[in-house]
Design a protein around this motif. Structure first.
Motif, PDB file in Angstrom:
ATOM      1  N   TRP A 337       0.826  -1.211   0.000  1.00  0.00           N
ATOM      2  CA  TRP A 337       0.000   0.000   0.000  1.00  0.00           C
ATOM      3  C   TRP A 337       0.857   1.257   0.000  1.00  0.00           C
ATOM      4  CZ3 TRP A 337       0.455   3.549   3.881  1.00  0.00           C
ATOM      5  CH2 TRP A 337       1.031   3.141   5.084  1.00  0.00           C
ATOM      6  N   GLN A 338       2.079   1.156   0.584  1.00  0.00           N
ATOM      7  CA  GLN A 338       2.956   2.325   0.600  1.00  0.00           C
ATOM      8  C   GLN A 338       3.359   2.744  -0.810  1.00  0.00           C
ATOM      9  OE1 GLN A 338       3.565  -0.673   1.979  1.00  0.00           O
ATOM     10  NE2 GLN A 338       4.703  -0.509   3.897  1.00  0.00           N
ATOM     11  N   ASP A 339       3.311   1.806  -1.766  1.00  0.00           N
ATOM     12  CA  ASP A 339       3.641   2.101  -3.157  1.00  0.00           C
ATOM     13  C   ASP A 339       2.419   2.526  -3.965  1.00  0.00           C
ATOM     14  OD1 ASP A 339       6.323   1.326  -2.679  1.00  0.00           O
ATOM     15  OD2 ASP A 339       5.789  -0.777  -2.988  1.00  0.00           O
ATOM     16  N   GLY A 340       1.305   2.717  -3.272  1.00  0.00           N
ATOM     17  CA  GLY A 340       0.099   3.175  -3.940  1.00  0.00           C
ATOM     18  C   GLY A 340      -0.817   2.077  -4.421  1.00  0.00           C
ATOM     19  N   PHE A 341      -0.526   0.820  -4.076  1.00  0.00           N
ATOM     20  CA  PHE A 341      -1.354  -0.286  -4.551  1.00  0.00           C
ATOM     21  C   PHE A 341      -2.354  -0.682  -3.459  1.00  0.00           C
ATOM     22  CE2 PHE A 341       2.454  -0.565  -7.194  1.00  0.00           C
ATOM     23  CZ  PHE A 341       1.855  -0.478  -8.447  1.00  0.00           C
ATOM     24  N   ASP A 342      -3.471  -0.040  -3.486  1.00  0.00           N
ATOM     25  CA  ASP A 342      -4.619  -0.273  -2.638  1.00  0.00           C
ATOM     26  C   ASP A 342      -5.687   0.673  -3.173  1.00  0.00           C
ATOM     27  OD1 ASP A 342      -6.464  -0.444  -0.264  1.00  0.00           O
ATOM     28  OD2 ASP A 342      -4.781  -1.522   0.616  1.00  0.00           O
ATOM     29  N   TRP A 343      -6.774   0.801  -2.447  1.00  0.00           N
ATOM     30  CA  TRP A 343      -7.800   1.792  -2.755  1.00  0.00           C
ATOM     31  C   TRP A 343      -7.767   2.828  -1.638  1.00  0.00           C
ATOM     32  CZ3 TRP A 343      -8.163  -3.439  -2.936  1.00  0.00           C
ATOM     33  CH2 TRP A 343      -8.420  -4.017  -4.186  1.00  0.00           C
ATOM     34  N   PHE A 344      -7.798   4.108  -1.979  1.00  0.00           N
ATOM     35  CA  PHE A 344      -7.531   5.155  -0.991  1.00  0.00           C
ATOM     36  C   PHE A 344      -8.722   6.107  -0.843  1.00  0.00           C
ATOM     37  CE2 PHE A 344      -3.432   3.554  -2.141  1.00  0.00           C
ATOM     38  CZ  PHE A 344      -2.674   3.633  -0.977  1.00  0.00           C
ATOM     39  N   ALA A 345      -9.016   6.418   0.398  1.00  0.00           N
ATOM     40  CA  ALA A 345     -10.051   7.398   0.734  1.00  0.00           C
ATOM     41  C   ALA A 345      -9.823   7.821   2.173  1.00  0.00           C
ATOM     42  CB  ALA A 345     -11.449   6.817   0.552  1.00  0.00           C
ATOM     43  N   SER A 346     -10.460   8.900   2.567  1.00  0.00           N
ATOM     44  CA  SER A 346     -10.359   9.380   3.944  1.00  0.00           C
ATOM     45  C   SER A 346     -11.524   8.844   4.765  1.00  0.00           C
ATOM     46  CB  SER A 346     -10.386  10.910   3.970  1.00  0.00           C
ATOM     47  OG  SER A 346     -11.669  11.385   3.599  1.00  0.00           O
ATOM     48  N   ALA A 347     -11.423   9.010   6.081  1.00  0.00           N
ATOM     49  CA  ALA A 347     -12.536   8.623   6.946  1.00  0.00           C
ATOM     50  C   ALA A 347     -13.796   9.408   6.587  1.00  0.00           C
ATOM     51  CB  ALA A 347     -12.155   8.849   8.406  1.00  0.00           C
ATOM     52  N   THR A 348     -13.639  10.674   6.254  1.00  0.00           N
ATOM     53  CA  THR A 348     -14.782  11.484   5.831  1.00  0.00           C
ATOM     54  C   THR A 348     -15.401  10.933   4.551  1.00  0.00           C
ATOM     55  OG1 THR A 348     -13.850  13.466   6.862  1.00  0.00           O
ATOM     56  CG2 THR A 348     -15.519  13.802   5.154  1.00  0.00           C
ATOM     57  N   ASP A 349     -14.562  10.503   3.614  1.00  0.00           N
ATOM     58  CA  ASP A 349     -15.061   9.909   2.370  1.00  0.00           C
ATOM     59  C   ASP A 349     -15.886   8.664   2.640  1.00  0.00           C
ATOM     60  OD1 ASP A 349     -13.722  11.832   0.800  1.00  0.00           O
ATOM     61  OD2 ASP A 349     -11.906  10.594   0.693  1.00  0.00           O
ATOM     62  N   ILE A 350     -15.418   7.819   3.562  1.00  0.00           N
ATOM     63  CA  ILE A 350     -16.128   6.570   3.837  1.00  0.00           C
ATOM     64  C   ILE A 350     -17.461   6.855   4.523  1.00  0.00           C
ATOM     65  CG2 ILE A 350     -16.024   4.372   5.067  1.00  0.00           C
ATOM     66  CD1 ILE A 350     -14.238   4.698   2.521  1.00  0.00           C
ATOM     67  N   ALA A 351     -17.497   7.829   5.417  1.00  0.00           N
ATOM     68  CA  ALA A 351     -18.775   8.218   6.009  1.00  0.00           C
ATOM     69  C   ALA A 351     -19.736   8.696   4.922  1.00  0.00           C
ATOM     70  CB  ALA A 351     -18.555   9.309   7.052  1.00  0.00           C
ATOM     71  N   ALA A 352     -19.203   9.374   3.916  1.00  0.00           N
ATOM     72  CA  ALA A 352     -20.045   9.896   2.831  1.00  0.00           C
ATOM     73  C   ALA A 352     -20.623   8.775   1.977  1.00  0.00           C
ATOM     74  CB  ALA A 352     -19.237  10.862   1.968  1.00  0.00           C
ATOM     75  N   VAL A 353     -19.839   7.748   1.682  1.00  0.00           N
ATOM     76  CA  VAL A 353     -20.378   6.668   0.852  1.00  0.00           C
ATOM     77  C   VAL A 353     -21.396   5.851   1.638  1.00  0.00           C
ATOM     78  CG1 VAL A 353     -18.551   4.953   1.312  1.00  0.00           C
ATOM     79  CG2 VAL A 353     -19.822   4.878  -0.836  1.00  0.00           C
ATOM     80  N   HIS A 354     -21.200   5.705   2.946  1.00  0.00           N
ATOM     81  CA  HIS A 354     -22.238   5.058   3.758  1.00  0.00           C
ATOM     82  C   HIS A 354     -23.548   5.843   3.678  1.00  0.00           C
ATOM     83  CE1 HIS A 354     -20.989   1.477   5.951  1.00  0.00           C
ATOM     84  NE2 HIS A 354     -19.780   1.983   6.074  1.00  0.00           N
ATOM     85  N   ARG A 355     -23.457   7.152   3.799  1.00  0.00           N
ATOM     86  CA  ARG A 355     -24.662   7.981   3.730  1.00  0.00           C
ATOM     87  C   ARG A 355     -25.316   7.855   2.350  1.00  0.00           C
ATOM     88  NH1 ARG A 355     -26.443  12.559   6.354  1.00  0.00           N
ATOM     89  NH2 ARG A 355     -25.651  11.464   8.203  1.00  0.00           N
ATOM     90  N   ALA A 356     -24.505   7.852   1.300  1.00  0.00           N
ATOM     91  CA  ALA A 356     -25.055   7.726  -0.049  1.00  0.00           C
ATOM     92  C   ALA A 356     -25.768   6.386  -0.228  1.00  0.00           C
ATOM     93  CB  ALA A 356     -23.941   7.869  -1.084  1.00  0.00           C
ATOM     94  N   LEU A 357     -25.225   5.323   0.342  1.00  0.00           N
ATOM     95  CA  LEU A 357     -25.867   4.020   0.249  1.00  0.00           C
ATOM     96  C   LEU A 357     -27.202   4.003   0.991  1.00  0.00           C
ATOM     97  CD1 LEU A 357     -22.678   1.835   0.668  1.00  0.00           C
ATOM     98  CD2 LEU A 357     -24.265   1.688  -1.269  1.00  0.00           C
ATOM     99  N   GLN A 358     -27.242   4.627   2.166  1.00  0.00           N
ATOM    100  CA  GLN A 358     -28.492   4.695   2.908  1.00  0.00           C
ATOM    101  C   GLN A 358     -29.535   5.503   2.145  1.00  0.00           C
ATOM    102  OE1 GLN A 358     -29.159   3.018   5.866  1.00  0.00           O
ATOM    103  NE2 GLN A 358     -27.174   2.061   5.433  1.00  0.00           N
ATOM    104  N   GLN A 359     -29.086   6.538   1.462  1.00  0.00           N
ATOM    105  CA  GLN A 359     -30.019   7.411   0.744  1.00  0.00           C
ATOM    106  C   GLN A 359     -30.592   6.775  -0.507  1.00  0.00           C
ATOM    107  OE1 GLN A 359     -27.633  10.961   0.283  1.00  0.00           O
ATOM    108  NE2 GLN A 359     -28.327  11.826   2.242  1.00  0.00           N
ATOM    109  N   THR A 360     -30.027   5.658  -0.967  1.00  0.00           N
ATOM    110  CA  THR A 360     -30.641   4.955  -2.100  1.00  0.00           C
ATOM    111  C   THR A 360     -32.022   4.442  -1.727  1.00  0.00           C
ATOM    112  OG1 THR A 360     -29.749   2.765  -1.531  1.00  0.00           O
ATOM    113  CG2 THR A 360     -28.376   4.203  -2.924  1.00  0.00           C
TER     114      THR A 360
END
Length: 442
Positions: A337-360
């Protein structure tokens, strides 16, 4: 994703001493019956159930039982003969056993077992992508967790975890704990929330149906975690079944089938729609097979990736997709992951995608998210719990969206370190602090 095989030696050496210490002084009086907890149907949970079945069998266990399930690195430290002898002499006399506590991810877990004789003990188990045991320790029960009494204490204890920690505890719309919440952190399998959102968007637009059939081809197979990678070519699963496996047991092959059906660009659009602060960090959006190939495959592919622009990267991924996976579980040995091989987001981003999923407000989406609230996790009295976590080498993550009639809360914990062993050792504290956060966020 797979567990670090380099832990095998340390865990194996500890096994011999711990096995002898656990029950050698067991009294002859029966222990008080203990309340049981459910062992989840994750890969490591199923292997742990197998171990318990062996311990409770009428006949003594044999070296042959263990040589088939112990990784070769493990057997270089402790032989199958020694394991069988120690179990028969030190552990099996206390059978049958009750699992009284359990915590774990897909490939590593700690369970507390109470037998009919002696004191309870902890069984720590780690497996590789082929369900072989890379680490097994029987030891006295760990000191009871002292629950946090305030969110301030949770924040302080999170700061004591090794490596880099991002944490967001949100009560409604208010951030009550915010630790480095804008840092782009490796997600491990939490990235699958974006695939689920893309599937929900496609269903809403009429471009996809939950009962549509997906067909497994040889080129679709990824590495574990999951089960679909072992299914016969031509196996059919519905979109709903694939999405459930992706979230519930973090099935990598099911995830990749969904990404293939949706198209990479649709998943990237879901990332942007979710409110991710930097969608380019997940562009091009990788499948798990592509990540395994780039992270642990031919070094020439990594060099080509580093030189490539967006169009060239997408062309390289198309080449990877067209061929069967050339990386095995034994190749996944060091963090990348230190070489950039993973998927990256912030804690705020993850809270946002949870909210978006609930809003479906899609009943299928909400049900899929709630099928696995986190193995062994005490989520308290929240009636609805949506969860996705992940683990890879040097990375441990968890995210929860919970609600009741009075409100909702979100907890996101992201931990990463260069030292994969330190991250694994912190797993117990990590999930205990998640429990504390969920309880105190009410």
């Amino acid at each position: 994703m797979t567990f670090a095989r380099r832990l095998a030696a340390a865990l194996s050496i500890a096994t011999i001493a711990a096995l002898t210490a656990c029950t050698s002084s067991a009294p002859d009086t029966p222990a008080t019956p203990a309340a049981s907890v459910e062992v989840p149907a994750t890969p490591v949970g199923e292997r742990l159930t197998w171990v318990i079945d062996v311990l409770e069998a009428e006949a003594d266990t044999t070296a042959g039982d263990w040589s088939r399930v112990l990784h070769e690195d493990f057997q270089q430290q402790v032989s199958a003969d020694d394991i069988a002898e120690l179990l028969n002499r030190q552990i099996r006399p206390a059978a049958p056993f009750t699992v009284t506590a359990y915590q774990g991810t897909e490939t590593q877990a700690v369970a507390t077992l109470a037998g009919t004789l002696g004191d309870p003990f902890d069984l720590s188990l780690a497996i590789d992508g082929n369900d072989r045991i890379t680490g097994m320790v029987f030891a006295p029960v760990a000191e009871p967790w002292e629950t946090s009494t305030s969110l301030d204490e949770v924040e302080q204890r999170l700061g004591d975890l090794p490596g880099e920690v991002s944490a967001l505890i949100r009560r409604g719309d208010d951030d009550v704990v915010a630790m480095d919440t804008e840092r782009a952190a490796p997600l491990a399998s939490i990235f699958k929330l974006y695939v689920l959102l893309a599937a929900a968007d496609a269903v809403a637009s009429g471009d996809l149906a939950w009962d549509e059939t997906l067909v497994l081809d040889d080129a679709d197979r990824s590495l574990p975690s999951g089960e679909l990678q072992n299914a016969p070519t031509g196996t059919e699963v519905s979109v709903r079944e694939a999405a459930s496996a992706m979230i519930r047991i973090s099935d990598n092959t099911a995830t990749d089938l969904l990404i293939e059906r949706l198209g990479r660009e649709r998943v990237e659009a879901a990332v942007a729609r979710s409110g991710h602060a930097d969608p380019a960090a997940l562009t091009p959006f990788l499948s798990t097979k592509e990540l395994f190939t780039l992270g642990w495959g031919d070094p020439a592919l990594r060099e080509e990736w580093a030189r490539a622009d967006d169009a060239a990267k997408r062309a390289l991924l198309d080449r990877i997709d067209a061929a069967p996976l050339a990386v095995g579980v034994t190749d996944v040995t060091t963090p990348v992951w230190q070489d950039g091989f993973d998927w990256f987001a912030s804690a705020t981003d993850i809270a946002a995608v949870h909210r978006a999923l609930q809003q479906t407000q899609d009943a299928e989406v909400l049900a899929i998210l709630s099928e696995n609230p986190g193995a062994g996790l005490d989520v308290g009295t929240w009636p609805y719990v949506g969860f996705k976590g992940g683990s890879s080498l040097g990375v441990l993550t968890g995210s929860w969206f919970v609600r009741d009639d009075e409100g909702e809360a979100t907890v996101v914990l992201l931990l990463s370190a260069d030292d994969a062993q330190a991250v694994t050792a912190a797993m117990g504290d990590f999930f205990h602090l998640a429990e504390d956060a969920l309880r105190l966020a009410r």
